[in-house]
Design a protein around this motif. Sequence first.
Motif, PDB file in Angstrom:
ATOM      1  N   CYS A 168       5.225   5.702  10.219  1.00 54.13           N
ATOM      2  CA  CYS A 168       6.285   6.682   9.975  1.00 54.13           C
ATOM      3  C   CYS A 168       6.976   7.114  11.265  1.00 54.13           C
ATOM      4  O   CYS A 168       8.182   7.347  11.290  1.00 54.13           O
ATOM      5  CB  CYS A 168       5.715   7.906   9.267  1.00 54.13           C
ATOM      6  N   ARG A 192      10.300   3.849   4.760  1.00 52.07           N
ATOM      7  CA  ARG A 192      10.316   4.502   3.461  1.00 52.07           C
ATOM      8  C   ARG A 192       9.206   5.544   3.403  1.00 52.07           C
ATOM      9  O   ARG A 192       8.189   5.427   4.068  1.00 52.07           O
ATOM     10  CB  ARG A 192      10.100   3.477   2.352  1.00 52.07           C
ATOM     11  N   GLU A 193       9.429   6.530   2.567  1.00 51.59           N
ATOM     12  CA  GLU A 193       8.416   7.567   2.378  1.00 51.59           C
ATOM     13  C   GLU A 193       7.215   6.970   1.640  1.00 51.59           C
ATOM     14  O   GLU A 193       7.390   6.212   0.680  1.00 51.59           O
ATOM     15  CB  GLU A 193       9.002   8.714   1.559  1.00 51.59           C
ATOM     16  N   ILE A 194       6.035   7.287   2.119  1.00 51.31           N
ATOM     17  CA  ILE A 194       4.812   6.774   1.501  1.00 51.31           C
ATOM     18  C   ILE A 194       4.440   7.696   0.355  1.00 51.31           C
ATOM     19  O   ILE A 194       4.259   8.894   0.542  1.00 51.31           O
ATOM     20  CB  ILE A 194       3.666   6.689   2.530  1.00 51.31           C
ATOM     21  N   ASN A 195       4.353   7.131  -0.842  1.00 53.60           N
ATOM     22  CA  ASN A 195       4.006   7.904  -2.027  1.00 53.60           C
ATOM     23  C   ASN A 195       2.966   7.116  -2.799  1.00 53.60           C
ATOM     24  O   ASN A 195       3.286   6.113  -3.432  1.00 53.60           O
ATOM     25  CB  ASN A 195       5.246   8.168  -2.878  1.00 53.60           C
ATOM     26  N   ILE A 196       1.720   7.560  -2.749  1.00 56.04           N
ATOM     27  CA  ILE A 196       0.624   6.858  -3.415  1.00 56.04           C
ATOM     28  C   ILE A 196       0.174   7.699  -4.606  1.00 56.04           C
ATOM     29  O   ILE A 196      -0.306   8.811  -4.428  1.00 56.04           O
ATOM     30  CB  ILE A 196      -0.561   6.629  -2.448  1.00 56.04           C
ATOM     31  N   GLN A 197       0.377   7.150  -5.796  1.00 58.54           N
ATOM     32  CA  GLN A 197      -0.045   7.824  -7.014  1.00 58.54           C
ATOM     33  C   GLN A 197      -0.476   6.785  -8.031  1.00 58.54           C
ATOM     34  O   GLN A 197       0.090   5.691  -8.089  1.00 58.54           O
ATOM     35  CB  GLN A 197       1.103   8.626  -7.631  1.00 58.54           C
TER      36      GLN A 197
END
Length: 191
Positions: free
Chosen positions: A65, A77-82
């Motif tokens: 980042c 890119r924004e890290i979005n872990i779901q």
Amino acid sequence: MSTLHAILGGGKVADIMLWKDKKSAGAILFGFTTLWFFLQVREYQFVSLLCDTLMLTMTLGLLWCKFAGRILNRMPREINIQLPESTCIYFIGTINWFLLKLSEITSGKDFKLFFVALAGLYMMSTIGTYISSWNLIYTVILAVGTLPALYARYETQVDTIVARCISGVKRLYELFQVKILDKIPRHRKSN
């Protein structure tokens, strides 16, 4: 007759299990092999491995980042872990199914199923005393990851061998019944 791909669900999981998606199947097998190596061969403790992996992942994410924009001249890119909600619903549904089956078995409605379950659990317990849990888990994952693809490739040969084995077991059972079970005296009800 449905195909093996349809029996396995027909989606991405079936593609992975049959090695049609080679990258995903290889990555999963490599990941579990690495996990087994660290836990069993290197005797790394699970909690330590989990924490060290999370620390490394967080550090690499932070570096990505902060420095990806400078090095690659683009914004990361924004890290979005779901987990998708459907995945969570599936796992909860699987746990509920298991608990329902457990309550059906323990209810006493089907004693044969109860004793078969007890015998199976006893055999697994006995195997568990001789085999490390991590080795057993890895062997099961390895089998689930490779056997469907091997079966798909050699289906006719496997079916022939299984048919011979089943007929051999039936002959052994008939012999057992004639030599032993039929000689056991039965109590007959008198009127």
